[in-house]
Design a protein around this motif. Structure first.
Motif, PDB file in Angstrom:
ATOM      1  N   ARG A 106       1.615  -2.009  10.379  1.00 58.44           N
ATOM      2  CA  ARG A 106       2.252  -2.959  11.282  1.00 58.44           C
ATOM      3  C   ARG A 106       2.421  -2.351  12.676  1.00 58.44           C
ATOM      4  O   ARG A 106       2.154  -2.998  13.685  1.00 58.44           O
ATOM      5  CB  ARG A 106       3.613  -3.381  10.715  1.00 58.44           C
ATOM      6  N   GLN A 107       2.814  -1.091  12.718  1.00 52.77           N
ATOM      7  CA  GLN A 107       3.012  -0.421  14.004  1.00 52.77           C
ATOM      8  C   GLN A 107       1.686  -0.228  14.740  1.00 52.77           C
ATOM      9  O   GLN A 107       1.604  -0.416  15.951  1.00 52.77           O
ATOM     10  CB  GLN A 107       3.686   0.950  13.780  1.00 52.77           C
ATOM     11  N   ARG A 108       0.650   0.125  14.001  1.00 51.79           N
ATOM     12  CA  ARG A 108      -0.670   0.322  14.634  1.00 51.79           C
ATOM     13  C   ARG A 108      -1.211  -0.987  15.195  1.00 51.79           C
ATOM     14  O   ARG A 108      -1.864  -1.005  16.241  1.00 51.79           O
ATOM     15  CB  ARG A 108      -1.649   0.910  13.609  1.00 51.79           C
ATOM     16  N   LEU A 109      -0.941  -2.099  14.523  1.00 51.68           N
ATOM     17  CA  LEU A 109      -1.359  -3.399  15.060  1.00 51.68           C
ATOM     18  C   LEU A 109      -0.595  -3.732  16.336  1.00 51.68           C
ATOM     19  O   LEU A 109      -1.174  -4.209  17.315  1.00 51.68           O
ATOM     20  CB  LEU A 109      -1.131  -4.497  14.019  1.00 51.68           C
ATOM     21  N   GLU A 110       0.717  -3.481  16.322  1.00 49.09           N
ATOM     22  CA  GLU A 110       1.524  -3.777  17.509  1.00 49.09           C
ATOM     23  C   GLU A 110       1.114  -2.906  18.688  1.00 49.09           C
ATOM     24  O   GLU A 110       1.111  -3.366  19.839  1.00 49.09           O
ATOM     25  CB  GLU A 110       3.011  -3.562  17.194  1.00 49.09           C
ATOM     26  N   ASP A 111       0.751  -1.643  18.399  1.00 50.42           N
ATOM     27  CA  ASP A 111       0.345  -0.718  19.464  1.00 50.42           C
ATOM     28  C   ASP A 111      -1.126  -0.869  19.834  1.00 50.42           C
ATOM     29  O   ASP A 111      -1.633  -0.135  20.691  1.00 50.42           O
ATOM     30  CB  ASP A 111       0.616   0.728  19.035  1.00 50.42           C
TER      31      ASP A 111
END
Length: 408
Positions: A106-111
């Motif tokens: 989820r964090q990699r998608l947001e970043d």
């Protein structure tokens, strides 16, 4: 007739006396045409060819079937990097020491580190083998341009595996209906089903049905395809206006300097004076067209179709129309500044309105209709018929007639 040519030649001599004209006639139009061509897709063959598209994968099944499915996804687009499956020592997945988890994904998608996420549920392989429906979870970073390519690859793999499983189900149903075909045990039955899957997958891998793309401008590939084939004539049409419409302020300047009045006192008719001045601008417009089209053919390698005379005829009618517009403006404007402002305004409005900067087909239907108020729209219609649809002289008759009607 000789006097008309003399007036035209004199005007052209004065125009080309200023060496700066070559900047507006050659350098600027070519640069703009190339830039607009690339914006319109010149050189773009589809998905990026050298960019790694990171897609995070959470394989909760871990079966041979899920591994084969991911291989099919990768095969659909060689630019895809499935993380962490394709992780390398060079850290191509940009994971560092981290392990894939739902929170990290989820964090990699947001970043925007990864562009998409694919989750394969537990029991994926067994469910497929039993012919049951399976749901994959796919999420994408909608702000990036690449997820469409990723989604296409995933959907392609899903279609392929769906076809393989459908073949296995039909094969097993057929086998069950054949009385003399008996299986010794469940393992024998499963081996038979796997053989059907392998054969179906092998057939699918050979692409039994393929699509052959043939560009409308048949023949060899053009350097940049639709991008330059659109931008070269489009920018040529715009710069023909820039070359021809300044005859309006030129007329006003000659009136103020009394050059036009002195010319009228000579043994030459007004129609000959007018014809010579308009002929000079017509020739200048054809030179502008020839420079850009020549650059497209000999430098960019663009294929402009197989009917050059049809293109020249459309261009001639267009230049006559623009020249007539310039003449009409001289009866309305009263000052040099007014004339320069109006001609610039008309060019910058009629060019995009008529499809010089982008294909008019991308505009809403209403704007396509309104756009044909511009003579550039008819000029581009004629060129598209020849360049993109392989038309000949008969395909440009209507644009020519309309342009000449506008001129009249």
């Amino acid at each position: 007739m000789r006097l008309i040519f003399d007036v035209a030649l004199n005007d052209l001599r004065i125009l080309f006396k200023d060496r700066g004209i070559w900047i507006n006639l050659v350098i600027i139009p070519i640069v703009i045409a190339v830039v607009v061509g690339y914006v319109n897709g010149a050189g773009n063959s589809g998905a990026p060819s050298s960019v790694a598209l990171l897609i995070d994968v959470l394989d909760l099944d871990g079966s041979a079937t899920s591994t084969q499915f991911l291989a099919a996804v990768r095969e659909s687009n060689p630019n895809l990097v499935l993380c962490p499956v394709d992780q390398t020592e060079a850290d191509i997945c940009r994971l560092g020491e981290d392990q894939i988890s739902p929170e990290l994904i989820r964090q990699r998608l947001e970043d925007k580190v990864s562009l998409a996420f694919l989750e394969i549920p537990a029991g994926f392989g067994d469910s497929l083998n039993r012919g049951e429906d399976v749901t994959l979870i796919y999420r994408a970073n909608e702000n990036a341009v690449a997820p469409s390519y990723i989604l296409q690859a995933v959907e392609s793999a899903v279609t392929r595996y769906g076809g393989v499983q459908a073949a296995a189900q039909v094969g097993m149903q057929t086998a069950d209906q054949i009385a003399f075909l008996q299986f010794s045990d469940d393992a024998d039955r499963e081996a038979f089903a796997n053989t059907i899957r392998e054969n179906a997958d092998a057939i699918w891998a050979t692409n039994p049905v393929s699509v052959t793309r043939v560009d409308a401008a048949a023949g060899e590939s053009s350097g940049g395809g639709g991008g330059f084939a659109q931008s070269i004539p489009g920018i040529a049409a715009m710069y023909i206006m820039f070359a021809v419409l300044p005859v309006t302020p030129a007329f006003i300047l000659e009136r103020k300097n009394w050059t036009l009045q002195r010319l009228a006192m000579m043994p030459i008719s007004r129609s000959q004076i007018l014809g010579g001045k308009l002929l000079s601008r017509f020739v200048l417009g054809m030179i502008q067209y020839g420079i850009l089209m020549g650059f497209g053919v000999f430098v960019l390698g663009v294929n402009f179709g197989s009917a050059p005379l049809a293109l020249i005829a459309v261009t001639a009618a267009y230049i006559v129309c623009v020249t007539a517009l310039a003449l009409a403006l001289t009866t309305v404007v009263t000052s040099n500044g007014q004339a320069s402002g109006i001609t610039l305004f008309l060019t910058l409005v009629l060019a995009p309105l008529g499809g010089a900067w982008w294909p008019l087909e991308v505009a809403p239907p209403l704007m396509q209709t309104i756009g044909h108020i511009s003579p550039i729209a008819w000029f581009m219609d004629g060129h598209q018929q020849v360049i993109f649809y392989g038309g000949g002289f008969d395909a440009v008759v209507i644009p020519i007639v309309v342009l000449l009607a506008m001129a009249a």
